[in-house]
Motif scaffolding. Structure first.
Motif, mmCIF file in Angstrom:
data_model
loop_
_atom_site.group_PDB
_atom_site.id
_atom_site.type_symbol
_atom_site.label_atom_id
_atom_site.label_comp_id
_atom_site.label_asym_id
_atom_site.label_seq_id
_atom_site.Cartn_x
_atom_site.Cartn_y
_atom_site.Cartn_z
ATOM 1 N N ARG A 117 41.824 41.102 29.577
ATOM 2 C CA ARG A 117 41.236 39.804 29.700
ATOM 3 C C ARG A 117 39.690 39.849 29.862
ATOM 4 O O ARG A 117 39.000 39.090 29.336
ATOM 5 N N PHE A 118 39.273 40.876 30.624
ATOM 6 C CA PHE A 118 37.746 40.936 31.181
ATOM 7 C C PHE A 118 37.379 42.029 30.315
ATOM 8 O O PHE A 118 37.964 43.201 30.169
ATOM 9 N N MET A 129 34.973 36.991 30.537
ATOM 10 C CA MET A 129 36.222 36.846 31.234
ATOM 11 C C MET A 129 36.847 35.767 30.308
ATOM 12 O O MET A 129 36.529 34.568 30.100
ATOM 13 N N ASP A 137 42.202 33.612 39.181
ATOM 14 C CA ASP A 137 40.937 33.963 39.008
ATOM 15 C C ASP A 137 39.958 33.321 39.841
ATOM 16 O O ASP A 137 38.474 33.947 39.784
ATOM 17 N N THR A 138 40.247 32.241 40.286
ATOM 18 C CA THR A 138 39.388 31.427 41.160
ATOM 19 C C THR A 138 38.579 32.197 42.248
ATOM 20 O O THR A 138 39.564 32.818 43.145
ATOM 21 N N SER A 191 37.206 30.603 28.919
ATOM 22 C CA SER A 191 36.572 31.829 29.037
ATOM 23 C C SER A 191 35.036 31.327 29.765
ATOM 24 O O SER A 191 34.575 30.439 29.735
ATOM 25 N N VAL A 217 38.801 28.103 38.458
ATOM 26 C CA VAL A 217 39.508 27.816 37.009
ATOM 27 C C VAL A 217 40.673 26.559 37.533
ATOM 28 O O VAL A 217 41.743 27.048 38.342
ATOM 29 N N LEU A 256 41.242 32.684 31.243
ATOM 30 C CA LEU A 256 41.274 32.727 32.712
ATOM 31 C C LEU A 256 42.573 31.882 33.167
ATOM 32 O O LEU A 256 42.856 31.147 32.500
ATOM 33 N N LYS A 257 42.893 32.323 34.503
ATOM 34 C CA LYS A 257 43.959 31.829 34.933
ATOM 35 C C LYS A 257 43.436 31.380 36.495
ATOM 36 O O LYS A 257 42.375 31.715 37.120
#
Length: 124
Positions: A66-67, A83, A90-91, A16, A122, A86-87
Protein backbone atom coordinates in the motif's frame (compact mmCIF):
# COMPACT_ATOMS: atom_id res chain seq x y z
CA UNK A 1 20.39 17.89 9.14
CA UNK A 2 16.97 19.50 9.53
CA UNK A 3 13.83 17.74 8.39
CA UNK A 4 10.48 19.23 7.42
CA UNK A 5 7.56 16.87 6.92
CA UNK A 6 4.41 17.85 5.05
CA UNK A 7 1.52 16.43 3.08
CA UNK A 8 -0.72 15.12 5.82
CA UNK A 9 -4.43 15.72 5.91
CA UNK A 10 -7.90 14.23 6.18
CA UNK A 11 -8.85 11.55 3.69
CA UNK A 12 -11.57 8.94 3.41
CA UNK A 13 -10.78 5.27 3.72
CA UNK A 14 -9.49 3.92 0.44
CA UNK A 15 -7.97 7.25 -0.51
CA UNK A 16 -4.37 8.30 -0.99
CA UNK A 17 -1.92 10.82 0.39
CA UNK A 18 1.69 11.60 -0.41
CA UNK A 19 3.90 12.73 2.42
CA UNK A 20 7.08 14.67 1.80
CA UNK A 21 10.11 15.20 3.98
CA UNK A 22 12.51 17.92 2.89
CA UNK A 23 16.01 17.72 4.32
CA UNK A 24 18.50 20.54 4.60
CA UNK A 25 22.20 20.15 4.11
CA UNK A 26 24.53 18.82 1.45
CA UNK A 27 24.97 15.40 3.01
CA UNK A 28 21.45 14.12 2.35
CA UNK A 29 22.69 11.15 0.36
CA UNK A 30 24.68 9.89 3.35
CA UNK A 31 21.56 9.29 5.46
CA UNK A 32 19.22 6.38 5.63
CA UNK A 33 15.75 7.90 5.80
CA UNK A 34 12.68 6.57 7.52
CA UNK A 35 9.06 7.23 8.36
CA UNK A 36 7.49 6.49 11.72
CA UNK A 37 4.00 7.14 13.02
CA UNK A 38 2.41 7.57 16.40
CA UNK A 39 -1.27 7.21 17.12
CA UNK A 40 -2.77 8.70 20.30
CA UNK A 41 -1.91 6.64 23.33
CA UNK A 42 0.41 4.36 21.40
CA UNK A 43 4.14 3.94 21.03
CA UNK A 44 5.84 5.21 17.87
CA UNK A 45 5.76 2.63 15.10
CA UNK A 46 8.17 2.08 12.23
CA UNK A 47 6.48 2.51 8.86
CA UNK A 48 9.13 2.49 6.14
CA UNK A 49 12.80 3.15 5.48
CA UNK A 50 14.97 3.67 2.45
CA UNK A 51 18.70 3.20 2.07
CA UNK A 52 21.15 5.95 1.25
CA UNK A 53 21.11 5.20 -2.46
CA UNK A 54 17.42 4.44 -2.62
CA UNK A 55 18.03 0.93 -3.82
CA UNK A 56 16.83 -0.74 -0.64
CA UNK A 57 13.57 -0.32 1.26
CA UNK A 58 11.79 -1.83 4.22
CA UNK A 59 8.16 -1.63 5.34
CA UNK A 60 6.07 -2.60 8.31
CA UNK A 61 3.85 -5.52 7.34
CA UNK A 62 0.69 -3.42 7.46
CA UNK A 63 2.12 -1.02 4.86
CA UNK A 64 3.41 -3.56 2.37
CA UNK A 65 1.61 -3.32 -0.94
CA UNK A 66 0.00 0.00 0.00
CA UNK A 67 2.84 2.42 0.84
CA UNK A 68 5.89 3.30 -1.24
CA UNK A 69 8.92 5.20 0.05
CA UNK A 70 11.12 6.92 -2.52
CA UNK A 71 14.04 9.28 -2.89
CA UNK A 72 16.04 10.65 -5.80
CA UNK A 73 19.33 12.03 -4.55
CA UNK A 74 20.22 13.42 -7.97
CA UNK A 75 17.07 15.49 -8.07
CA UNK A 76 16.54 16.90 -4.61
CA UNK A 77 16.88 16.31 -0.87
CA UNK A 78 13.36 15.09 -0.29
CA UNK A 79 11.88 11.72 0.48
CA UNK A 80 8.32 10.74 -0.20
CA UNK A 81 5.84 8.31 1.25
CA UNK A 82 3.05 7.49 -1.17
CA UNK A 83 0.19 6.03 0.84
CA UNK A 84 -2.59 4.25 -1.03
CA UNK A 85 -5.67 2.33 0.08
CA UNK A 86 -5.60 4.16 3.38
CA UNK A 87 -7.40 2.68 6.36
CA UNK A 88 -8.67 4.28 9.58
CA UNK A 89 -5.93 2.45 11.46
CA UNK A 90 -3.36 4.45 9.48
CA UNK A 91 -4.46 7.54 11.40
CA UNK A 92 -1.45 8.96 13.25
CA UNK A 93 1.14 11.69 13.30
CA UNK A 94 3.80 10.72 10.78
CA UNK A 95 7.43 11.63 11.38
CA UNK A 96 10.39 11.44 9.07
CA UNK A 97 13.83 10.66 10.43
CA UNK A 98 17.43 10.41 9.28
CA UNK A 99 20.02 7.87 10.36
CA UNK A 100 23.73 8.45 9.90
CA UNK A 101 24.69 4.78 10.07
CA UNK A 102 24.58 2.77 6.84
CA UNK A 103 21.79 0.21 6.63
CA UNK A 104 18.00 0.11 6.54
CA UNK A 105 16.90 0.62 10.10
CA UNK A 106 13.64 -0.30 11.78
CA UNK A 107 14.57 0.71 15.31
CA UNK A 108 13.73 4.24 16.35
CA UNK A 109 16.97 4.41 18.31
CA UNK A 110 19.01 4.18 15.10
CA UNK A 111 17.76 7.53 13.86
CA UNK A 112 19.63 10.69 14.74
CA UNK A 113 17.40 13.46 13.40
CA UNK A 114 13.63 13.89 13.41
CA UNK A 115 11.14 16.12 11.68
CA UNK A 116 8.20 17.77 13.41
CA UNK A 117 5.47 15.40 12.21
CA UNK A 118 2.44 15.72 9.98
CA UNK A 119 -1.06 14.56 10.92
CA UNK A 120 -2.78 11.93 8.80
CA UNK A 121 -6.42 11.25 9.55
CA UNK A 122 -8.36 8.56 7.69
CA UNK A 123 -12.12 8.58 8.13
CA UNK A 124 -14.24 5.47 7.78
Amino acid sequence: VQLQASGGGLVQAGGSLRLSCAASGRTFSTYTMGWFRQAPGQEPEFVAAISRSGAGTSYVDSAKGRFIITRDNAKDTTIYLQMNSLKPEDTAVYYCAAAGSPGIWVAKSRYDYWGQGTQVTVSS
